[in-house]
Design an enzyme around this catalytic site. Structure first.
Site, PDB file in Angstrom:
ATOM      1  N   LEU A 125       0.848  -1.198   0.000  1.00 27.64           N
ATOM      2  CA  LEU A 125       0.000   0.000   0.000  1.00 27.64           C
ATOM      3  C   LEU A 125       0.888   1.255   0.000  1.00 27.64           C
ATOM      4  O   LEU A 125       0.754   2.119  -0.866  1.00 27.64           O
ATOM      5  CB  LEU A 125      -0.918  -0.035   1.240  1.00 27.64           C
ATOM      6  CG  LEU A 125      -1.795   1.191   1.510  1.00 27.64           C
ATOM      7  CD1 LEU A 125      -2.792   1.404   0.370  1.00 27.64           C
ATOM      8  CD2 LEU A 125      -2.568   1.023   2.836  1.00 27.64           C
ATOM      9  N   PRO A 128       6.414   6.238  -1.420  1.00 21.70           N
ATOM     10  CA  PRO A 128       7.276   7.290  -0.864  1.00 21.70           C
ATOM     11  C   PRO A 128       6.485   8.531  -0.425  1.00 21.70           C
ATOM     12  O   PRO A 128       6.794   9.140   0.587  1.00 21.70           O
ATOM     13  CB  PRO A 128       8.227   7.609  -2.020  1.00 21.70           C
ATOM     14  CG  PRO A 128       8.285   6.346  -2.820  1.00 21.70           C
ATOM     15  CD  PRO A 128       6.938   5.704  -2.693  1.00 21.70           C
ATOM     16  N   GLY A 241      -8.306  -6.078  10.022  1.00 27.13           N
ATOM     17  CA  GLY A 241      -7.869  -7.396  10.507  1.00 27.13           C
ATOM     18  C   GLY A 241      -6.389  -7.387  10.868  1.00 27.13           C
ATOM     19  O   GLY A 241      -5.981  -7.924  11.901  1.00 27.13           O
ATOM     20  N   ARG A 243      -4.567  -5.039  11.939  1.00 24.38           N
ATOM     21  CA  ARG A 243      -4.274  -4.321  13.191  1.00 24.38           C
ATOM     22  C   ARG A 243      -4.516  -5.210  14.406  1.00 24.38           C
ATOM     23  O   ARG A 243      -3.878  -5.025  15.452  1.00 24.38           O
ATOM     24  CB  ARG A 243      -5.098  -3.016  13.236  1.00 24.38           C
ATOM     25  CG  ARG A 243      -4.545  -1.998  12.249  1.00 24.38           C
ATOM     26  CD  ARG A 243      -5.429  -0.797  12.009  1.00 24.38           C
ATOM     27  NE  ARG A 243      -4.822   0.042  10.954  1.00 24.38           N
ATOM     28  CZ  ARG A 243      -5.431   1.034  10.336  1.00 24.38           C
ATOM     29  NH1 ARG A 243      -6.690   1.326  10.631  1.00 24.38           N
ATOM     30  NH2 ARG A 243      -4.792   1.730   9.401  1.00 24.38           N
ATOM     31  N   ARG A 268      18.432 -11.229  40.594  1.00 25.40           N
ATOM     32  CA  ARG A 268      19.378 -10.134  40.835  1.00 25.40           C
ATOM     33  C   ARG A 268      19.268  -9.648  42.289  1.00 25.40           C
ATOM     34  O   ARG A 268      18.171  -9.303  42.749  1.00 25.40           O
ATOM     35  CB  ARG A 268      19.038  -8.994  39.866  1.00 25.40           C
ATOM     36  CG  ARG A 268      19.753  -7.695  40.126  1.00 25.40           C
ATOM     37  CD  ARG A 268      21.186  -7.748  39.709  1.00 25.40           C
ATOM     38  NE  ARG A 268      21.794  -6.425  39.745  1.00 25.40           N
ATOM     39  CZ  ARG A 268      23.097  -6.237  39.680  1.00 25.40           C
ATOM     40  NH1 ARG A 268      23.923  -7.268  39.584  1.00 25.40           N
ATOM     41  NH2 ARG A 268      23.576  -5.020  39.721  1.00 25.40           N
ATOM     42  N   GLN A 336      14.572  -0.930  32.406  1.00 21.18           N
ATOM     43  CA  GLN A 336      14.796  -0.240  33.683  1.00 21.18           C
ATOM     44  C   GLN A 336      15.015  -1.261  34.809  1.00 21.18           C
ATOM     45  O   GLN A 336      15.897  -1.086  35.650  1.00 21.18           O
ATOM     46  CB  GLN A 336      13.579   0.657  33.985  1.00 21.18           C
ATOM     47  CG  GLN A 336      13.878   1.862  34.845  1.00 21.18           C
ATOM     48  CD  GLN A 336      14.831   2.848  34.175  1.00 21.18           C
ATOM     49  OE1 GLN A 336      15.022   2.818  32.969  1.00 21.18           O
ATOM     50  NE2 GLN A 336      15.459   3.678  34.974  1.00 21.18           N
ATOM     51  N   GLU A 363       1.164  -0.535  10.012  1.00 21.30           N
ATOM     52  CA  GLU A 363      -0.295  -0.800   9.926  1.00 21.30           C
ATOM     53  C   GLU A 363      -1.104   0.336  10.564  1.00 21.30           C
ATOM     54  O   GLU A 363      -2.146   0.114  11.181  1.00 21.30           O
ATOM     55  CB  GLU A 363      -0.638  -2.181  10.490  1.00 21.30           C
ATOM     56  CG  GLU A 363       0.103  -3.263   9.718  1.00 21.30           C
ATOM     57  CD  GLU A 363      -0.559  -4.604   9.654  1.00 21.30           C
ATOM     58  OE1 GLU A 363      -1.777  -4.680   9.826  1.00 21.30           O
ATOM     59  OE2 GLU A 363       0.166  -5.581   9.413  1.00 21.30           O
ATOM     60  N   GLY A 364      -0.575   1.537  10.399  1.00 26.87           N
ATOM     61  CA  GLY A 364      -1.230   2.730  10.942  1.00 26.87           C
ATOM     62  C   GLY A 364      -0.581   3.128  12.239  1.00 26.87           C
ATOM     63  O   GLY A 364      -0.571   2.370  13.210  1.00 26.87           O
TER      64      GLY A 364
HETATM   65  N1  CAA Z   1     -13.451  -0.560   6.012  1.00 29.37           N
HETATM   66  C1  CAA Z   1     -14.131  -0.333   4.838  1.00 29.37           C
HETATM   67  N2  CAA Z   1     -14.184   0.875   4.228  1.00 29.37           N
HETATM   68  C2  CAA Z   1     -13.512   1.888   4.818  1.00 29.37           C
HETATM   69  C3  CAA Z   1     -12.784   1.728   6.021  1.00 29.37           C
HETATM   70  C4  CAA Z   1     -12.780   0.446   6.612  1.00 29.37           C
HETATM   71  N3  CAA Z   1     -12.125   0.214   7.759  1.00 29.37           N
HETATM   72  N4  CAA Z   1     -12.216   2.898   6.352  1.00 29.37           N
HETATM   73  C5  CAA Z   1     -12.584   3.784   5.403  1.00 29.37           C
HETATM   74  N5  CAA Z   1     -13.362   3.168   4.476  1.00 29.37           N
HETATM   75  C6  CAA Z   1     -14.026   3.777   3.313  1.00 29.37           C
HETATM   76  C7  CAA Z   1     -14.885   4.955   3.769  1.00 29.37           C
HETATM   77  O1  CAA Z   1     -16.184   4.537   4.137  1.00 29.37           O
HETATM   78  C8  CAA Z   1     -14.898   5.843   2.537  1.00 29.37           C
HETATM   79  O2  CAA Z   1     -15.834   5.343   1.615  1.00 29.37           O
HETATM   80  P1  CAA Z   1     -16.959   6.321   0.930  1.00 29.37           P
HETATM   81  O3  CAA Z   1     -16.167   7.342   0.170  1.00 29.37           O
HETATM   82  O4  CAA Z   1     -17.772   5.412   0.071  1.00 29.37           O
HETATM   83  O5  CAA Z   1     -17.690   6.928   2.073  1.00 29.37           O
HETATM   84  C9  CAA Z   1     -13.519   5.632   1.934  1.00 29.37           C
HETATM   85  O6  CAA Z   1     -13.055   4.369   2.446  1.00 29.37           O
HETATM   86  C10 CAA Z   1     -12.543   6.729   2.344  1.00 29.37           C
HETATM   87  O7  CAA Z   1     -12.454   6.707   3.765  1.00 29.37           O
HETATM   88  P2  CAA Z   1     -11.887   7.927   4.602  1.00 29.37           P
HETATM   89  O8  CAA Z   1     -12.586   9.182   4.156  1.00 29.37           O
HETATM   90  O9  CAA Z   1     -11.939   7.561   6.036  1.00 29.37           O
HETATM   91  O10 CAA Z   1     -10.378   8.005   4.093  1.00 29.37           O
HETATM   92  P3  CAA Z   1      -9.213   8.880   4.622  1.00 29.37           P
HETATM   93  O11 CAA Z   1      -8.361   9.258   3.486  1.00 29.37           O
HETATM   94  O12 CAA Z   1      -9.739   9.997   5.469  1.00 29.37           O
HETATM   95  O13 CAA Z   1      -8.420   7.809   5.563  1.00 29.37           O
HETATM   96  C11 CAA Z   1      -6.857   7.201   7.311  1.00 29.37           C
HETATM   97  C12 CAA Z   1      -7.661   8.274   6.577  1.00 29.37           C
HETATM   98  C13 CAA Z   1      -7.743   6.522   8.330  1.00 29.37           C
HETATM   99  C14 CAA Z   1      -5.740   7.958   7.995  1.00 29.37           C
HETATM  100  C15 CAA Z   1      -6.290   6.117   6.343  1.00 29.37           C
HETATM  101  O14 CAA Z   1      -5.620   6.716   5.252  1.00 29.37           O
HETATM  102  C16 CAA Z   1      -5.321   5.183   7.053  1.00 29.37           C
HETATM  103  O15 CAA Z   1      -5.741   4.225   7.700  1.00 29.37           O
HETATM  104  N6  CAA Z   1      -3.995   5.447   6.925  1.00 29.37           N
HETATM  105  C17 CAA Z   1      -2.970   4.560   7.463  1.00 29.37           C
HETATM  106  C18 CAA Z   1      -2.503   3.614   6.409  1.00 29.37           C
HETATM  107  C19 CAA Z   1      -1.877   2.390   6.983  1.00 29.37           C
HETATM  108  O16 CAA Z   1      -2.329   1.844   7.984  1.00 29.37           O
HETATM  109  N7  CAA Z   1      -0.858   1.905   6.316  1.00 29.37           N
HETATM  110  C20 CAA Z   1      -0.221   0.715   6.720  1.00 29.37           C
HETATM  111  C21 CAA Z   1       0.567   0.151   5.601  1.00 29.37           C
HETATM  112  S1  CAA Z   1       0.591  -1.609   5.595  1.00 29.37           S
HETATM  113  C22 CAA Z   1       1.716  -2.067   6.751  1.00 29.37           C
HETATM  114  O17 CAA Z   1       2.171  -1.297   7.534  1.00 29.37           O
HETATM  115  C23 CAA Z   1       2.030  -3.521   6.766  1.00 29.37           C
HETATM  116  C24 CAA Z   1       3.301  -3.848   7.426  1.00 29.37           C
HETATM  117  O18 CAA Z   1       4.339  -3.447   7.026  1.00 29.37           O
HETATM  118  C25 CAA Z   1       3.299  -4.708   8.625  1.00 29.37           C
END
Ligand code: CAA
Length: 379
Positions: A125, A128, A241, A243, A268, A336, A363-364
């Protein structure tokens, strides 16, 4: 309401705990020191059925749920967080969306191989310029006849250079933001797709974190996962899931910190007695134990809701938020309790301290979980 594991869940927990104690713990420090991808651990996990936990039995999986996955991941991460994150991503970010959104042909093609461990999965996902703001991804998938041509770069992809199958979020339309994103399943070896640089990280050093490069990489339309334009929703609901998995990872790391602290505090001696007899240490142990229990309950509640197909976006974010903070607090306090020796590579808490840090980022981030939770509470 019942807080006990079922008999079957307890058997699964014991088998994961045995794997952690006998295989993972003894090799964790070597894997960390050499930044060694834990390939043998992944093979051994596959033999235990830990690579297809969420996959139905008809496709070669274990046919279990997120509750069982959380139980397994907690134990595995107690032993080795590099192995733990690799398993978490494979099960919850790759197998799970294929089970939930895949076509019959995709399920038949990918799930048996992913479940047996013949193939490893990654989830792409981040880019950069699109980390927390995931909806701003720009990797393009241009339609050309019956194919889509991918161009762009993904970054910080767990298992990226090791994976045989990658779920790639790409932009298929001109619509801005979350609209116009489509998920694709891309196989290793597809022309125009190659791993780029590997990251040199602070912690979880055995896990592979790589860049992925797509240059005129053509995939058939049948590589689309779910429906065209639904990629962002697939990505977000998949992370609901994932998370839970990182929450479980955090509980495992935190538990390892507590176990190490209890052991050391009893051994200790200072001022003529074990340091466990001092209130300063006892209070740290009490706080760690209480926060770990609370984290485990939050993780299991989120897993229960997801398995029951009930809304769980908020609960999964809460579990990840609280458990990852707990892992970092426990890692801090464990060091600590150990004092100076805890700052050296002789003791596991030094690695645990570094491994814990990422749980508040991937994952956020903690801040993203706060966005998700507060939006739900203020709806
Ligand atoms: N389930 C289903 N649909 C969802 C949803 C969910 N949990 N969350 C949002 N949506 C839908 C919304 O309903 C919306 O749909 P509509 O337009 O039809 O209403 C659409 O998606 C857009 O949603 P938002 O307006 O909430 O989107 P946003 O741009 O405001 O999102 C955010 C903001 C929550 C910060 C999101 O971008 C986010 O979660 N960012 C973090 C990304 C992330 O976690 N990356 C991790 C990378 S993977 C990783 O890390 C793996 C690893 O290495 C271990």
């Amino acid at each position: 309401m019942d807080f006990d594991l079922t008999e079957d869940q307890e058997i699964i927990r014991r088998s994961a705990a045995e794997f952690a104690d006998e295989v993972l713990k003894p090799s964790a420090s070597r894997i960390d020191a050499n930044s060694e991808f834990p390939a043998e651990n992944i093979k051994a996990a596959a033999r235990l059925g830990f690579l297809g936990v969420l996959v139905p039995e008809e496709f070669g999986g274990s046919g279990l749920g997120h509750m069982e996955l959380a139980i397994i991941l907690e134990e595995v991460n107690r032993g080795c967080a590099s192995t733990g994150v690799t398993l978490s991503v494979h099960n919850s970010l790759v197998c799970s969306p294929i089970v939930r959104f895949g076509s019959d042909a995709q399920k038949k093609k990918y799930l048996p191989k992913l479940s047996s461990g013949e193939w490893l999965g990654a989830y792409a996902l981040s880019e950069p310029n699109a980390g927390t703001d995931a909806a701003s991804i720009s990797l393009s998938a241009r339609e050309s006849g019956s194919r889509f041509v991918l161009n762009g770069t993904k970054t910080m992809i767990s298992s990226g250079s090791k994976a045989d199958v990658v779920i790639v979020m790409a932009r298929t339309g001109d619509a801005p933001g979350a609209k116009g994103i489509t998920a694709f399943i891309v196989e290793k070896g597809t022309q125009g797709f190659k791993p780029g640089a590997k990251e040199d990280k602070l912690g979880i050093r055995g896990s592979d974190t790589s860049e992925l490069i797509f240059e005129d990489c053509a995939v058939p339309a049948s590589a689309i996962l779910g429906r065209r334009g639904e990629g962002f929703k697939i990505a977000m609901s998949t992370l609901d899931g994932g998370r839970i998995g990182i929450g479980a990872q955090s509980v495992g790391i935190a538990q390892a910190c507590l176990d190490e602290s209890v052991r050391y505090a009893k051994e200790r001696k200072q001022f003529g007695q074990p340091i466990a007899s001092f209130q300063a240490i006892q209070w740290k142990i009490a706080e760690m134990g209480t926060r770990i229990d609370a984290s485990r309950l939050l993780v299991r509640r989120a897993a229960f809701l997801r398995d029951a197909d009930r809304p769980h976006t908020r609960e999964s974010a809460m579990a990840k938020l609280f458990a990852s903070r707990t892992a970092n607090l426990c890692a801090f306090e464990a060091m600590q309790v150990h004092g100076g020796v805890g700052y050296t590579k002789e003791f596991a808490v030094e690695r645990l301290f570094r491994d814990a840090r990422i749980t508040e980022i991937y994952e956020g981030t903690t801040e993203v979980q706060n966005i998700v939770i507060s939006r739900k509470l203020l709806e």
